[in-house]
Write an enzyme that holds these catalytic residues in place. Sequence first.
Site, PDB file in Angstrom:
ATOM      1  N   ASN A 146       0.843  -1.262  -0.007  1.00  0.00           N
ATOM      2  CA  ASN A 146       0.070  -0.007  -0.145  1.00  0.00           C
ATOM      3  C   ASN A 146       0.924   1.152   0.204  1.00  0.00           C
ATOM      4  OD1 ASN A 146      -2.322   1.585   0.036  1.00  0.00           O
ATOM      5  ND2 ASN A 146      -2.918   0.487   1.702  1.00  0.00           N
ATOM      6  N   HIS A 159      -8.348   3.465   8.291  1.00  0.00           N
ATOM      7  CA  HIS A 159      -8.918   2.183   8.082  1.00  0.00           C
ATOM      8  C   HIS A 159     -10.278   2.061   8.506  1.00  0.00           C
ATOM      9  CE1 HIS A 159      -4.802   1.300   6.467  1.00  0.00           C
ATOM     10  NE2 HIS A 159      -5.339   0.426   5.801  1.00  0.00           N
TER      11      HIS A 159
END
Length: 463
Positions: free
Chosen positions: A318, A349
Site C-alpha cells: 500500500n 482504515h
Amino acid sequence: QINFVACQLFALLAAFWFRIYLSPSHASSAVRHAFATLFGIYFAVFCFGWYSIHLFVLVMMNYGIMNMASIPNIHRYSFVVAMGYLTLCHISRIYIFHYGILTTDFSGPLMIITQKITTLACQLHDGIGRQAEELTAEQNRLAVKSRPSLLEYLSYLLNFMSIIAGPCSNYKDYIAFIEGRHVHMKLLEVNWKQKGYDRLPDPSPTGAVMYKLCITLVSLILFLTLTKNFPMAYIIDNEFLDKTPFLSRLGYLYVVTQAAKPKYYFAWTLADAVNNAAGYGFSGVDERGTFRWDLLSNLNIWNIETATSFKMYIENWNIQTAAWLKRVCYDRAPWYPTALTFILSALWHGIYPGYYFTFLTGILITLAARAIRNNCRHHFLSSVPLKIAYDVVTWAVTQLAVCYTVAPFVMLAVEPTIKFYKSVYFHMHILSILVLLLLPIRPQTHSVRRAQNQAMLNSIKSK
C-alpha cells in the site's frame, strides 16, 4: 464486487480512449478535466447508488473550507472535517450494519478522497503559508502555490481513473498529467543527447499496462482458488487449535495470510493499470534506460515477498497510503511520529477493534525491529555467508511477524483476536518488549529530522 470489476474494466477501456482521443494535443485541459470528472461521478453513482452522496458531500464541504479558511489553518480544518466525516461513516458500519461489509460499500472511495483532500490541503499550506526554508525538499517540490479552480478540484478528487480504487496521487502531478506536462517533466531529468537521441522520446504505457493486466489475471485466479479455501477464521477453530502443534499453527498462519493477499494484488494492480492506460503514472527512466510507469503503484510484490525487515515490508505494501501518512503525519508530527502515524493509519482504515490491535502491535514490532537492526546488523556484514544467514533469518522472522500482526486486521472483532493471540502465547509481543528492554533506542526527535531535512534542501539548492 461485480460492480467494482465491471467499473474498473470499463474505466480501463475509457482510459485507453481518453489517452488516444482526448490527449493534450487533441483536447484542452478543461475538456480533459470535465470528461474525467463526469465519468468519475457516473462510476460512483453506478457502483454505490445513493450512498455516493457521501462522496459528493465531503468533496463540497472541503471545497468550501479550502476557499474560506485561512491558509495557516487550512490543513487543520480540512484534516478534521475529512477524517471526522470518514470516521462517522466507519462507525455506521459497526453500529448500523453490525460489522458487515455493505453490499454497496462506499467507504473505500471515501478513504481515497480523504487522502486526496488532506494531501492537497497540506501542500496548499506548504505553498502559500510557509517559507521555503521551512520545508523539506519533497515538500518544496510538491507545494501548491495557488488555490485550484472548482473544475480542477473536482477532477483531482473524482476522476474516473481513481475514484473506485485509487490510488491517491499528488495534486501537482495530476495537473501536469491533465495539461500534458507529466511525461515531459520526467524525461527532462535525463540527458538524452548522450544516449543518442536528437529529441525527447515518446514512451508508451502499453507494455506496462499489459504486464499489470497479467498480474491482475494471476491474482484473480489465486483469489478464486486459494483465498476461499484457506480462510483466516480456521486458525482459531477449536479443533484446529487442539490437534495442531504450535509450529504447525505458525506455518498455517503464513499460508492463510498469503491466501488473503491476491485480492489486494488484483485491486491495486488493476487500478494502477487504469491510470497507466490513460497515460498517467510515468515516473522516469531507470539506470538501464527502461521507461518506468510506477509513479502510482501501490505495491511491489517481489519486495513484499522477499522483505527482510518489517520496515521494508510496510514500504512496499500500500505504497501510496504509506506516502500519504508520511506527508500528512510523520513529517509534520512534533513528537512520537511513528506512533502517531500508526494511530492515524488505524483511524483511517476504520474503527473495527482488529485494526487497532494490528496497528498497535505494529508500533511495538517496528520499534523492536529497528532496535535489532541498529544494534545487530553490522555484525553480519563482514562475510557473504554471514550476510546470507542474516537475510534468511530476518526474512523468516519478518514474514511471521507480519502474519502475526495482520491477523486481527482480517478478524476485525475483539474476541477472535484475543483467542488467536492466546493460541500463539502472545510470543511476538513478549519478544518485542524484551528486545526494547535489552536494546533500547532513542526515537529521532522532530528537531533532528528538521535539521536533516534542511541539510538535504541546502544540498539540493547548492547543486
